[in-house]
Scaffold this active site. Structure first.
Site, PDB file in Angstrom:
ATOM      1  N   LYS A  13       0.844  -1.213   0.000  1.00 22.66           N
ATOM      2  CA  LYS A  13       0.000   0.000   0.000  1.00 22.66           C
ATOM      3  C   LYS A  13       0.876   1.260   0.000  1.00 22.66           C
ATOM      4  CE  LYS A  13      -2.090  -1.013   3.931  1.00 22.66           C
ATOM      5  NZ  LYS A  13      -1.366  -2.257   4.260  1.00 22.66           N
ATOM      6  N   ARG A  88      -9.960   1.238   8.537  1.00 25.24           N
ATOM      7  CA  ARG A  88      -9.568  -0.142   8.854  1.00 25.24           C
ATOM      8  C   ARG A  88     -10.672  -0.898   9.558  1.00 25.24           C
ATOM      9  NH1 ARG A  88      -3.783   0.818   8.916  1.00 25.24           N
ATOM     10  NH2 ARG A  88      -2.687  -1.145   9.124  1.00 25.24           N
ATOM     11  N   ARG A 126      11.649  -5.800   4.857  1.00 27.74           N
ATOM     12  CA  ARG A 126      11.414  -4.370   4.640  1.00 27.74           C
ATOM     13  C   ARG A 126      12.369  -3.535   5.504  1.00 27.74           C
ATOM     14  NH1 ARG A 126       5.631  -2.013   5.453  1.00 27.74           N
ATOM     15  NH2 ARG A 126       5.787  -3.161   7.405  1.00 27.74           N
ATOM     16  N   ARG A 159      11.151  -1.542  11.010  1.00 30.90           N
ATOM     17  CA  ARG A 159      10.109  -0.997  11.881  1.00 30.90           C
ATOM     18  C   ARG A 159       9.926  -1.873  13.115  1.00 30.90           C
ATOM     19  NH1 ARG A 159       4.995   0.326   8.063  1.00 30.90           N
ATOM     20  NH2 ARG A 159       3.971  -0.901   9.678  1.00 30.90           N
ATOM     21  N   ARG A 170      -1.198  -8.521  13.191  1.00 27.88           N
ATOM     22  CA  ARG A 170      -1.711  -7.537  12.227  1.00 27.88           C
ATOM     23  C   ARG A 170      -2.518  -8.226  11.125  1.00 27.88           C
ATOM     24  NH1 ARG A 170       3.905  -4.960  11.067  1.00 27.88           N
ATOM     25  NH2 ARG A 170       2.929  -3.983   9.261  1.00 27.88           N
TER      26      ARG A 170
END
Ligand code: AP5
Length: 212
Positions: A13, A88, A126, A159, A170
């Site tokens: 996203k 969300r 990531r 992160r 998540r």
């Protein structure tokens, strides 16, 4: 253009929304980025959000709706926007209708489809720039210079919510709370589904086609 990106964590996203924002010259509004900034700045919002985010949970609807209402009232959002990470929950989606419902430009909702088994690999690989938010992937799109951001020269880091345990939480919350949001927009006939697997450029082309 009023665009909403829906997709599981790590579906791309942020990667795609940044490109689309520069393509259409409209703001990329990422609630995750806004919360991370609040955490970094040590604000009251950041102090409340930090433990929830680190554990992979969702920050309360009331807080998130307040943040988005304030952000969408800024002049740059008048020409359009790309929402990444909001809404969300169904409560957030309904409140958003009340905030943007009177505009002439309809909402367009893009759902990025990426299966759960591809997510964990993407997320653990990531790296994100601590300063400008640029997104890298250690295999597909690494920074040219080890842990230094190509764009601004700041440090590129993992992160704190990208642990395997938080990612599982998540994903669970995505399926339980955010998939009903996709169905909500599908029932309004404004949802477009885009295959999120493949090179970033190819996914971007699919997104452009689906918006044409
Ligand atoms: P948020 O920051 O929104 O996190 P998320 O939804 O979990 O999404 P991510 O940022 O992890 O992934 P992404 O889809 O943007 O993927 P990316 O482009 O980075 O939210 C964080 C937290 O804030 C939430 O958990 C929650 O606690 C809180 N929060 C935020 N909004 C909220 C709300 N509205 N209500 C309540 N709480 C809220 O890509 C991932 C990786 O894959 C990168 O390394 C990238 O380089 C790579 N990649 C991208 N595309 C491809 C591709 N096509 N092929 C291979 N690799 C790719």
């Amino acid at each position: 253009m009023k665009i909403i990106f829906i997709g599981p964590p790590g579906s791309g996203k942020g990667t795609q929304a940044k490109r689309l924002a520069s393509r259409f010259a409209i703001p990329h509004i990422s609630t995750g980025d806004m919360l991370r900034e609040a955490v970094q700045d040590g604000t009251e919002l950041g102090r409340q959000a930090q433990p929830i985010m680190a554990a992979g949970g969702l920050v309360s609807d009331d807080l998130m709706i307040g943040i988005i209402k304030e952000r969408l009232a800024k002049p740059d959002a008048g020409r359009g926007f790309i929402l990444d990470g909001f809404p969300r929950t169904i409560v957030q989606a309904e409140k958003l209708d009340g905030i943007v419902g009177n505009g002439t430009e309809p909402l367009r909702v893009l759902q990025l489809l990426v299966p759960d088994d591809a997510i964990v690999r993407r997320i653990t690989m990531r790296r994100t720039c601590a300063q400008c938010g640029a997104i890298y992937h250690l295999e597909n799109n690494p920074p040219a210079n080890d842990s230094v951001c190509d764009r601004c020269g700041a440090e590129v880091i993992a992160r704190s919510d990208d642990t395997e345990e938080a990612v599982r939480k998540r994903l669970e919350s995505f399926h339980r709370q955010t998939m009903p949001v996709a169905s909500y927009y599908e029932s309004k006939n404004i949802l477009r589904k885009v295959d999120g697997i493949g090179p970033v450029d190819e996914v971007f082309e699919r997104i452009e086609k689906s918006l044409a």
